[in-house]
Scaffold this motif. Structure first.
Motif, PDB file in Angstrom:
ATOM      1  N   PHE A 275      10.619  15.418 -13.500  1.00 44.30           N
ATOM      2  CA  PHE A 275      10.595  15.423 -12.034  1.00 44.30           C
ATOM      3  C   PHE A 275      10.233  16.804 -11.508  1.00 44.30           C
ATOM      4  O   PHE A 275       9.517  16.924 -10.497  1.00 44.30           O
ATOM      5  N   GLN A 276      10.721  17.857 -12.162  1.00 47.89           N
ATOM      6  CA  GLN A 276      10.374  19.208 -11.732  1.00 47.89           C
ATOM      7  C   GLN A 276       8.881  19.462 -11.902  1.00 47.89           C
ATOM      8  O   GLN A 276       8.229  20.036 -11.017  1.00 47.89           O
ATOM      9  N   MET A 277       8.324  19.030 -13.030  1.00 51.14           N
ATOM     10  CA  MET A 277       6.890  19.212 -13.236  1.00 51.14           C
ATOM     11  C   MET A 277       6.086  18.413 -12.221  1.00 51.14           C
ATOM     12  O   MET A 277       5.096  18.905 -11.664  1.00 51.14           O
ATOM     13  N   ALA A 278       6.515  17.171 -11.960  1.00 48.43           N
ATOM     14  CA  ALA A 278       5.805  16.336 -10.993  1.00 48.43           C
ATOM     15  C   ALA A 278       5.882  16.921  -9.591  1.00 48.43           C
ATOM     16  O   ALA A 278       4.936  16.802  -8.800  1.00 48.43           O
ATOM     17  N   ARG A 279       6.978  17.572  -9.276  1.00 49.89           N
ATOM     18  CA  ARG A 279       7.156  18.157  -7.944  1.00 49.89           C
ATOM     19  C   ARG A 279       6.097  19.216  -7.651  1.00 49.89           C
ATOM     20  O   ARG A 279       5.592  19.296  -6.516  1.00 49.89           O
ATOM     21  N   PHE A 280       5.727  20.004  -8.645  1.00 49.19           N
ATOM     22  CA  PHE A 280       4.791  21.100  -8.438  1.00 49.19           C
ATOM     23  C   PHE A 280       3.358  20.746  -8.827  1.00 49.19           C
ATOM     24  O   PHE A 280       2.421  21.450  -8.431  1.00 49.19           O
ATOM     25  N   THR A 281       3.184  19.687  -9.596  1.00 48.28           N
ATOM     26  CA  THR A 281       1.842  19.389 -10.122  1.00 48.28           C
ATOM     27  C   THR A 281       1.421  17.953  -9.855  1.00 48.28           C
ATOM     28  O   THR A 281       0.573  17.424 -10.579  1.00 48.28           O
TER      29      THR A 281
ATOM     30  N   TRP B 113       5.356   9.362  -7.268  1.00 46.90           N
ATOM     31  CA  TRP B 113       6.512  10.248  -7.403  1.00 46.90           C
ATOM     32  C   TRP B 113       7.489   9.736  -8.459  1.00 46.90           C
ATOM     33  O   TRP B 113       8.329  10.495  -8.953  1.00 46.90           O
ATOM     34  N   VAL B 114       7.385   8.468  -8.789  1.00 50.16           N
ATOM     35  CA  VAL B 114       8.252   7.888  -9.822  1.00 50.16           C
ATOM     36  C   VAL B 114       7.492   7.674 -11.116  1.00 50.16           C
ATOM     37  O   VAL B 114       8.004   7.932 -12.209  1.00 50.16           O
ATOM     38  N   ILE B 115       6.231   7.197 -11.016  1.00 46.62           N
ATOM     39  CA  ILE B 115       5.452   6.882 -12.218  1.00 46.62           C
ATOM     40  C   ILE B 115       5.193   8.116 -13.054  1.00 46.62           C
ATOM     41  O   ILE B 115       5.327   8.092 -14.289  1.00 46.62           O
ATOM     42  N   VAL B 116       4.818   9.224 -12.416  1.00 49.77           N
ATOM     43  CA  VAL B 116       4.489  10.442 -13.173  1.00 49.77           C
ATOM     44  C   VAL B 116       5.693  10.963 -13.962  1.00 49.77           C
ATOM     45  O   VAL B 116       5.578  11.219 -15.172  1.00 49.77           O
TER      46      VAL B 116
ATOM     47  N   ILE C 277       0.833  -1.207   0.000  1.00 48.96           N
ATOM     48  CA  ILE C 277       0.000   0.000   0.000  1.00 48.96           C
ATOM     49  C   ILE C 277       0.863   1.252   0.000  1.00 48.96           C
ATOM     50  O   ILE C 277       0.625   2.216  -0.749  1.00 48.96           O
ATOM     51  N   PHE C 278       1.894   1.246   0.841  1.00 49.91           N
ATOM     52  CA  PHE C 278       2.800   2.406   0.914  1.00 49.91           C
ATOM     53  C   PHE C 278       3.511   2.624  -0.421  1.00 49.91           C
ATOM     54  O   PHE C 278       3.619   3.762  -0.901  1.00 49.91           O
ATOM     55  N   ILE C 279       3.982   1.538  -1.020  1.00 51.75           N
ATOM     56  CA  ILE C 279       4.675   1.645  -2.308  1.00 51.75           C
ATOM     57  C   ILE C 279       3.723   2.164  -3.386  1.00 51.75           C
ATOM     58  O   ILE C 279       4.105   2.981  -4.232  1.00 51.75           O
ATOM     59  N   SER C 280       2.468   1.706  -3.351  1.00 46.52           N
ATOM     60  CA  SER C 280       1.492   2.148  -4.345  1.00 46.52           C
ATOM     61  C   SER C 280       1.253   3.648  -4.269  1.00 46.52           C
ATOM     62  O   SER C 280       1.119   4.329  -5.290  1.00 46.52           O
ATOM     63  N   ILE C 281       1.210   4.173  -3.036  1.00 52.92           N
ATOM     64  CA  ILE C 281       0.997   5.612  -2.863  1.00 52.92           C
ATOM     65  C   ILE C 281       2.246   6.397  -3.259  1.00 52.92           C
ATOM     66  O   ILE C 281       2.179   7.390  -3.990  1.00 52.92           O
ATOM     67  N   ALA C 282       3.408   5.919  -2.793  1.00 54.26           N
ATOM     68  CA  ALA C 282       4.651   6.648  -3.066  1.00 54.26           C
ATOM     69  C   ALA C 282       5.106   6.511  -4.509  1.00 54.26           C
ATOM     70  O   ALA C 282       5.901   7.327  -4.996  1.00 54.26           O
TER      71      ALA C 282
END
Length: 330
Positions: free
Chosen positions: A247-253, A220-223, A212-217
């Motif tokens: 990664f920059q786009m994922a960080r803010f969006t 941050w990698v999949i996007v 469950i934790f991996i699925s949520i976290a």
């Protein structure tokens, strides 16, 4: 006293509007679905490239080695049963669909069935040709995938770029992305599988909580990985700059972008189930192939449009939030 005034921030691009724009774009450029349409037709009506004859030729020797090594008869029978259910259905031409950059295609799990044209031809690989076939089909998949993403990105850009990315560069960048993506998948996936396997031996509850934790976290990698090719084909970045930009786009969006990725995946896999309902020996399957080719190409175009608009929005927000853009009053 200083008073800082910042104008109202613009609204980010919408998920539905981006997907709709992708469908409208492909509907106006229907030839963009040609590559996935041709690949699907080949996988459906063309010959099958099998390797079960190769495995059959070495099966007795492998079983003898397992028996001499102390493997139980039950385990050997379990492996042979899996082999009998799986290997004869494998079509090595599926390797033409490469990841993460590749021509979208349907997999036909009922690959042993006939087609409207009759039983397909079955080609068998030998021990000497197996690696050669894998290399050749993967290379062709990279070439086709690079050309496919290049054309869809150019269409999605709506002529806002001077010219599309060069063909050779598109192919080379596709190869780099695929190789690095494979390395990252092994580096991340193998340790996680080992840890989960160990936890299952001691505590299934903890293992489930970790899943469950991996699925949520994982968002941050999949996007960033999902949008990794977009910077290459849309902004003509190299593979390193593109992944950093993702990664920059994922960080803010992340909330919006993760919902966009989830929507694309759900639409793709949900409709793939629908496209696969007709039997392979019916011409109705062609409607599923056409629908799959159109929808997946439209979703790809929508992702390019979303990526472009989200980066424009993000740049505007950053500009508005910079200290030198606010008005200072004493």
């Amino acid at each position: 006293m200083e008073v800082s005034k910042v104008e109202n921030l613009p609204r980010p691009p919408g998920i539905i509007s981006s997907i709709k724009a992708g469908f409208d774009t492909i509907a106006a450029h229907i030839t963009a679905i040609l590559l996935p349409l041709l690949l699907n037709l080949f996988l459906w009506l063309g010959p099958r490239l099998r390797m079960n004859a190769l495995f059959d030729s070495i099966k007795d020797d492998v079983v003898s080695i397992w028996r001499s090594g102390g493997v139980s008869a039950e385990d050997i029978q379990r492996v042979l049963t899996w082999y009998g259910d799986t290997i004869p259905m494998v079509n090595l031409f599926w390797l033409l669909r490469t990841l993460p950059v590749g021509i979208s295609s349907l997999l036909f799990p009922k690959g042993v069935s006939s087609t409207p044209l009759g039983d397909p031809a079955n080609l068998q690989v030998s021990a000497l040709s197996l690696l050669g076939w894998i290399f050749l089909l993967t290379l062709l998949g990279w070439i086709g995938g690079g050309l496919y993403f290049r054309s869809v990105a150019w269409i999605a850009a709506a002529g806002k770029e001077d010219k599309p990315m060069g063909i050779l560069r598109a192919i080379v960048q596709t190869m780099f992305i695929s190789i690095l993506w494979g390395i990252l998948s092994v580096m991340i996936g193998v340790p996680l599988l080992l840890v989960l396997g160990l936890l299952l031996q001691f505590s299934p509850l903890i293992a489930n909580l970790l899943v469950i934790f991996i699925s949520i976290a994982s968002m941050w990698v999949i996007v960033p990985l999902f949008f990794w090719p977009h910077g290459v084909f849309l902004k003509k970045q190299n593979v390193i700059t593109s992944i950093l930009s993702s990664f920059q786009m994922a960080r803010f969006t992340l909330p919006t972008s993760s919902l966009f990725v989830l929507t694309v995946f759900l639409m793709t896999f949900g409709l793939n189930f629908l496209w696969s309902i007709p039997p392979e020996d019916s011409w109705i399957t062609f409607l599923g192939i056409f629908g799959h080719s159109f929808v997946t190409t439209a979703l790809l175009a929508g992702s390019f449009i979303y990526y472009r608009d989200m980066n424009i929005w993000l740049q505007n927000v950053i500009e508005k939030l910079r200290p030198n853009t606010v008005t200072k009053q004493a």
